[in-house]
Design an enzyme around this catalytic site. Structure first.
Site, PDB file in Angstrom:
ATOM      1  N   ALA A  24      97.796 -49.191 -24.719  1.00  0.00           N
ATOM      2  CA  ALA A  24      98.281 -47.851 -25.056  1.00  0.00           C
ATOM      3  C   ALA A  24      97.166 -46.878 -25.448  1.00  0.00           C
ATOM      4  O   ALA A  24      97.254 -45.679 -25.176  1.00  0.00           O
ATOM      5  CB  ALA A  24      99.304 -47.941 -26.187  1.00  0.00           C
ATOM      6  N   PHE A  35     104.517 -44.934 -27.791  1.00  0.00           N
ATOM      7  CA  PHE A  35     105.921 -44.887 -28.214  1.00  0.00           C
ATOM      8  C   PHE A  35     106.210 -45.852 -29.356  1.00  0.00           C
ATOM      9  O   PHE A  35     107.196 -45.731 -30.050  1.00  0.00           O
ATOM     10  CB  PHE A  35     106.841 -45.178 -27.015  1.00  0.00           C
ATOM     11  CG  PHE A  35     106.734 -44.141 -25.928  1.00  0.00           C
ATOM     12  CD1 PHE A  35     106.679 -42.790 -26.251  1.00  0.00           C
ATOM     13  CD2 PHE A  35     106.677 -44.502 -24.595  1.00  0.00           C
ATOM     14  CE1 PHE A  35     106.576 -41.822 -25.253  1.00  0.00           C
ATOM     15  CE2 PHE A  35     106.580 -43.544 -23.597  1.00  0.00           C
ATOM     16  CZ  PHE A  35     106.525 -42.201 -23.923  1.00  0.00           C
ATOM     17  N   ARG A  36     105.347 -46.851 -29.567  1.00  0.00           N
ATOM     18  CA  ARG A  36     105.600 -47.833 -30.621  1.00  0.00           C
ATOM     19  C   ARG A  36     105.020 -47.404 -31.967  1.00  0.00           C
ATOM     20  O   ARG A  36     105.273 -48.030 -32.985  1.00  0.00           O
ATOM     21  CB  ARG A  36     104.996 -49.186 -30.235  1.00  0.00           C
ATOM     22  CG  ARG A  36     105.753 -49.903 -29.132  1.00  0.00           C
ATOM     23  CD  ARG A  36     105.117 -51.248 -28.815  1.00  0.00           C
ATOM     24  NE  ARG A  36     103.756 -51.093 -28.332  1.00  0.00           N
ATOM     25  CZ  ARG A  36     102.679 -51.455 -29.000  1.00  0.00           C
ATOM     26  NH1 ARG A  36     102.806 -52.007 -30.190  1.00  0.00           N
ATOM     27  NH2 ARG A  36     101.484 -51.274 -28.485  1.00  0.00           N
ATOM     28  N   GLN A 103      98.845 -52.854 -19.576  1.00  0.00           N
ATOM     29  CA  GLN A 103     100.140 -52.822 -20.253  1.00  0.00           C
ATOM     30  C   GLN A 103     100.781 -51.452 -20.073  1.00  0.00           C
ATOM     31  O   GLN A 103     101.914 -51.238 -20.498  1.00  0.00           O
ATOM     32  CB  GLN A 103      99.950 -53.081 -21.753  1.00  0.00           C
ATOM     33  CG  GLN A 103      99.347 -54.424 -22.095  1.00  0.00           C
ATOM     34  CD  GLN A 103      99.051 -54.546 -23.586  1.00  0.00           C
ATOM     35  OE1 GLN A 103      98.065 -54.023 -24.092  1.00  0.00           O
ATOM     36  NE2 GLN A 103      99.928 -55.220 -24.294  1.00  0.00           N
ATOM     37  N   ILE A 105     102.259 -47.981 -18.184  1.00  0.00           N
ATOM     38  CA  ILE A 105     103.252 -47.800 -17.121  1.00  0.00           C
ATOM     39  C   ILE A 105     103.094 -46.448 -16.450  1.00  0.00           C
ATOM     40  O   ILE A 105     103.979 -45.995 -15.735  1.00  0.00           O
ATOM     41  CB  ILE A 105     104.685 -47.904 -17.706  1.00  0.00           C
ATOM     42  CG1 ILE A 105     104.882 -46.865 -18.824  1.00  0.00           C
ATOM     43  CG2 ILE A 105     104.956 -49.311 -18.229  1.00  0.00           C
ATOM     44  CD1 ILE A 105     106.331 -46.661 -19.218  1.00  0.00           C
ATOM     45  N   HIS A 123     103.864 -54.419 -17.385  1.00  0.00           N
ATOM     46  CA  HIS A 123     105.120 -53.850 -17.874  1.00  0.00           C
ATOM     47  C   HIS A 123     105.740 -52.908 -16.857  1.00  0.00           C
ATOM     48  O   HIS A 123     106.538 -52.041 -17.207  1.00  0.00           O
ATOM     49  CB  HIS A 123     104.896 -53.149 -19.222  1.00  0.00           C
ATOM     50  CG  HIS A 123     104.456 -54.083 -20.315  1.00  0.00           C
ATOM     51  ND1 HIS A 123     103.790 -53.673 -21.440  1.00  0.00           N
ATOM     52  CD2 HIS A 123     104.590 -55.436 -20.444  1.00  0.00           C
ATOM     53  CE1 HIS A 123     103.526 -54.728 -22.218  1.00  0.00           C
ATOM     54  NE2 HIS A 123     103.999 -55.801 -21.635  1.00  0.00           N
ATOM     55  N   CYS A 131     116.030 -50.250  -6.041  1.00  0.00           N
ATOM     56  CA  CYS A 131     117.469 -50.526  -6.042  1.00  0.00           C
ATOM     57  C   CYS A 131     117.673 -51.983  -6.424  1.00  0.00           C
ATOM     58  O   CYS A 131     117.062 -52.877  -5.844  1.00  0.00           O
ATOM     59  CB  CYS A 131     118.055 -50.250  -4.662  1.00  0.00           C
ATOM     60  SG  CYS A 131     119.764 -50.825  -4.512  1.00  0.00           S
ATOM     61  N   SER A 198      95.738 -53.208 -29.058  1.00  0.00           N
ATOM     62  CA  SER A 198      95.672 -53.934 -30.334  1.00  0.00           C
ATOM     63  C   SER A 198      96.035 -55.393 -30.154  1.00  0.00           C
ATOM     64  O   SER A 198      96.032 -56.154 -31.120  1.00  0.00           O
ATOM     65  CB  SER A 198      96.609 -53.280 -31.355  1.00  0.00           C
ATOM     66  OG  SER A 198      96.177 -51.958 -31.580  1.00  0.00           O
TER      67      SER A 198
HETATM   68 ZN   LIG Z   1     120.149 -50.223  -2.270  1.00  0.00          ZN
END
Ligand SMILES: [Zn+2]
Length: 274
Positions: A24, A35-36, A103, A105, A123, A131, A198
């Site tokens: 992060a 976000f954590r 880690q 995204i 992650h 889908c 960390s």
């Molecule tokens: Zn589909």
């Protein structure tokens, strides 16, 4: 440049197979909040509403997820790669970096120029969706455009199935192929550098331990102490961007100045990852 940073730059020059591991801290330097962290997203939203089970199990769960996603993905989409992303991409171009296990995204390693097959996303990715019924892939941009146009929950245009970001949600299993690939490359590394993590989120945080146990030199660049500092060969308490800028400058200068370093590629005797 500190002695430790110079030493790490020299390790990149002499390593046969260097692997980076980013967390992060590398994203926050691009303005994407962790976000954590205290005051972060999960202080304002209840994580228990955004689980994999809720996403799969109810339209209400999916509606909440996509509403939150309009906010979080906009932040990720607007972010730009920083000096750390740029330096890692350049190290790869210079044949000094095998891959980056991340880690994060946010797709910023790819957007900085690191080839997609050299970015192992533990992650998943907020930028891609799939889908769940037919496995067709759609970009997150496409999916948000559908939501904006219809006001409806997104469904697969081909089969009507549920479309889900490839991001690993709370309570969702880690992607097995990415975990296996990361472990294989960590064990094959002779230099493993942690940047801005960390090392508290498992199982991702096992990767540097795998590398160390297999004989790699372990370097950790992070502002805060980590549980693996005692096992590391080199610990640098600094930001990823400034550290990697100093490293890439040193590596570039050495490759220009010293034919020995430039010829190192052959001398270092590359072998395919087992
Ligand atoms: Zn589909």
């Amino acid at each position: 440049m500190t002695d430790a940073v110079r030493r790490l730059a020299e390790l990149f020059l002499s390593a046969r197979r260097a692997v980076a591991f980013t967390g992060a801290g590398v994203s926050t330097e691009s303005g994407i909040p962790d976000f954590r962290s205290p005051g972060g997203l999960w202080d304002r939203f209840d994580p228990s509403e955004f689980t994999y089970r809720n996403f799969i199990g109810s339209t209400d769960g999916r509606r909440k997820y996509w509403e939150l996603g309009r906010v979080t993905y906009a932040v990720i989409r607007a972010a730009r790669p920083n000096a750390a992303h740029g330096a890692l991409a350049e190290l790869h171009r210079l044949d000094r970096l095998d891959c980056c296990i991340t880690q994060n995204i946010d797709d910023l390693h790819q957007r900085a120029g690191l080839p997609a097959d050299r970015v192992i996303e533990l992650h998943g990715s907020a930028a891609r969706t799939r889908c769940l019924a037919c496995a067709r892939a759609y970009t997150r941009d496409e999916v948000h455009a559908w939501i904006e146009a219809s006001g409806e929950l997104p469904s697969c245009p081909a089969c009507g199935g549920i479309v889900k970001p490839t991001t690993v949600l709370f309570g969702e299993a880690m992607p097995v192929p990415a975990m296996q690939e990361a472990e294989r490359r960590a064990r094959a590394a002779d230099l493993f550098i942690v940047l801005g993590s960390s090392l508290v989120v498992y199982p991702a945080a096992y990767m540097p331990a795998h590398a160390k146990h297999a004989g790699a030199t372990l370097a950790i660049v992070n502002l805060e102490p980590t549980p693996l500092d005692a096992q590391a060969d080199l610990v640098i308490r600094a930001k990823a961007g400034e550290t990697m800028t100093a490293i890439i400058d040193h590596v570039r200068a050495r490759l220009l100045d010293s034919p020995d370093a430039a010829e190192g590629n052959e001398a270092r005797g590359r072998q395919p990852v087992p």
